[in-house]
Write an enzyme that holds these catalytic residues in place. Structure first.
Site, PDB file in Angstrom:
ATOM      1  N   GLU A   1     -50.094  69.652  43.654  1.00 41.33           N
ATOM      2  CA  GLU A   1     -49.188  68.773  42.915  1.00 41.33           C
ATOM      3  C   GLU A   1     -50.018  67.800  42.073  1.00 41.33           C
ATOM      4  O   GLU A   1     -49.630  67.412  40.971  1.00 41.33           O
ATOM      5  CB  GLU A   1     -48.313  67.984  43.903  1.00 41.33           C
ATOM      6  CG  GLU A   1     -47.405  66.973  43.233  1.00 41.33           C
ATOM      7  CD  GLU A   1     -46.451  66.306  44.209  1.00 41.33           C
ATOM      8  OE1 GLU A   1     -45.920  66.991  45.111  1.00 41.33           O
ATOM      9  OE2 GLU A   1     -46.226  65.093  44.069  1.00 41.33           O
TER      10      GLU A   1
ATOM     11  N   ARG B   1     -41.065  68.418  40.374  1.00 39.62           N
ATOM     12  CA  ARG B   1     -42.357  67.915  39.864  1.00 39.62           C
ATOM     13  C   ARG B   1     -42.794  68.650  38.601  1.00 39.62           C
ATOM     14  O   ARG B   1     -43.979  68.919  38.403  1.00 39.62           O
ATOM     15  CB  ARG B   1     -43.461  68.041  40.935  1.00 39.62           C
ATOM     16  CG  ARG B   1     -43.175  67.368  42.235  1.00 39.62           C
ATOM     17  CD  ARG B   1     -43.192  65.853  42.145  1.00 39.62           C
ATOM     18  NE  ARG B   1     -42.775  65.318  43.436  1.00 39.62           N
ATOM     19  CZ  ARG B   1     -41.511  65.026  43.732  1.00 39.62           C
ATOM     20  NH1 ARG B   1     -40.558  65.172  42.827  1.00 39.62           N
ATOM     21  NH2 ARG B   1     -41.190  64.574  44.914  1.00 39.62           N
TER      22      ARG B   1
ATOM     23  N   SER C   1     -49.078  63.047  47.992  1.00 37.25           N
ATOM     24  CA  SER C   1     -49.042  64.453  48.414  1.00 37.25           C
ATOM     25  C   SER C   1     -49.909  65.288  47.482  1.00 37.25           C
ATOM     26  O   SER C   1     -49.725  65.268  46.269  1.00 37.25           O
ATOM     27  CB  SER C   1     -47.606  64.980  48.372  1.00 37.25           C
ATOM     28  OG  SER C   1     -46.851  64.324  49.359  1.00 37.25           O
TER      29      SER C   1
END
Ligand SMILES: Cc1cc2nc3c(=O)[nH]c(=O)nc-3n(C[C@H](O)[C@H](O)[C@H](O)COP(=O)(O)OP(=O)(O)OC[C@H]3O[C@@H](n4cnc5c(N)ncnc54)[C@H](O)[C@@H]3O)c2cc1C
Length: 304
Positions: free
Chosen positions: A296, A172, A225
């Site tokens: 995130e 990510r 998430s």
């Protein structure tokens, strides 16, 4: 100096001042943009960027599926790049996608053209630009593994074509190869997918989506998430083990279905509720397990 529509020449997109951003994020929260611009196409976006250079690079929103916009909104220009009319094509064995294409649409397009390994994109409800910026992935698939090259609009309003070698790609995370933050706006990408069986790919997409419906709170506004998985573990497992499933702050709730999701349970949450809940989860998990969870989701804008 505040931007006004009278400052621009020859733009073909849609512009608005003091435009609420909640409708441009999947959490459905967030204050206004001083100046919101939905470009007509890449050249129009370049013209906008050139004409707003003195205000700094715009804040970019794709489908806002990984974004928390604070309640006070965003100062300076904001551009929304999701465009239902954005182009998809196959040329020279590569799949071309404008950055404003929704990733699930790219997954279906690739399957239709006999490509394999693009199925994971069906489960990521953002744009291609957002998938490039986040190095989005799931079920073993990852965006940059399939990128042949990208087109980037630089801060001076010119375009550059880059390859994966120009970037340091991690979980990510997408940086320039020299370790500096990725600059510019992704405007397009060319993907190389292996040839496969289109109907098998379509079936895999169906199965993947069924799995998501079964395990994620998709009926409530969320941003996927919230926390990155720490090395060798799962954020959801840690959050659940700390008894935080169902924990609320104002209108925000740690999902009872998937502990790494925070939902806007009755559609009445403020960004401040979500941010406070993120911080509370981080604090409790750190105290009880010693692991500091990292967000995130990206947080932008000012508090109200
Ligand atoms: C139900 C649900 C499930 C999800 N599942 C997954 C998953 O399995 N795996 C996963 O990785 N993610 C997942 N996500 C998160 C999210 O969908 C991805 O991160 C997605 O790629 C974000 O795309 P976006 O267009 O919505 O980006 P946004 O949320 O709009 O933006 C995210 C960041 O990317 C930047 N950005 C966006 N477009 C561009 C561009 N063109 N150029 C430069 N920067 C840009 C923004 O400025 C921002 O910093 C999920 C989200 C939801 C709501």
């Amino acid at each position: 100096m505040m931007l006004e529509s009278t400052h621009f020449e020859g733009l073909r997109g849609t512009q608005a001042m003091r435009a609420g951003l909640a409708r441009y994020t999947t959490w459905r929260v967030g204050g206004p943009a001083d100046f919101l611009y939905l470009p007509a196409d890449r050249d129009d976006l370049a013209s906008f960027v050139r004409q707003t250079r003195t205000h700094g690079p715009p804040t970019v929103i794709g489908l806002g599926s990984n974004l928390l916009v604070r309640d006070g909104g965003v100062r300076g220009p904001v551009v929304v790049l999701h465009n239902p009319g954005a182009a998809l094509a196959v040329a020279d064995s590569l799949v071309y996608a404008d950055a404003g294409v929704a990733s699930p649409k790219l997954a279906r397009f690739a399957a239709m053209h006999g490509c394999a390994e693009a199925e994971f994109l069906a489960g990521i409800p953002g744009t291609v630009g957002g998938a490039l910026a986040m190095h989005a992935g799931c079920y073993g698939g990852e965006t940059w593994r399939h990128v042949a090259r990208v087109e980037v609009l630089l801060a001076n309003g010119t375009f550059a074509v880059r390859t994966p070698a120009d970037y340091a790609i991690g979980y990510r995370s997408v940086m320039r190869a020299d370790g500096t933050p990725a600059d510019g706006i992704f405007t397009a990408a060319w993907f190389r997918f292996p040839q496969g069986d289109g109907s098998a790919a379509r079936l895999r997409i169906k199965t993947l989506l069924q799995k998501r419906i079964a395990t994620q709170p998709l009926g409530l506004p969320n941003a996927g998430s919230v926390f990155r998985n720490p090395s060798g573990d799962h954020a959801a497992r840690l959050i659940e083990s700390c008894g935080l499933k169902g924990r609320t702050r104002g209108g925000a709730q740690v999902s009872t279905k998937h502990a790494n999701f925070i939902v806007n349970a009755r559609g009445a949450a403020r960004a401040a509720d979500i941010e406070a809940l993120i911080e509370e989860v981080q604090e409790v998990v750190a105290r009880k397990t010693g692991v500091r969870l990292e967000a995130e989701v990206r947080i932008v804008g000012e508090a109200a």
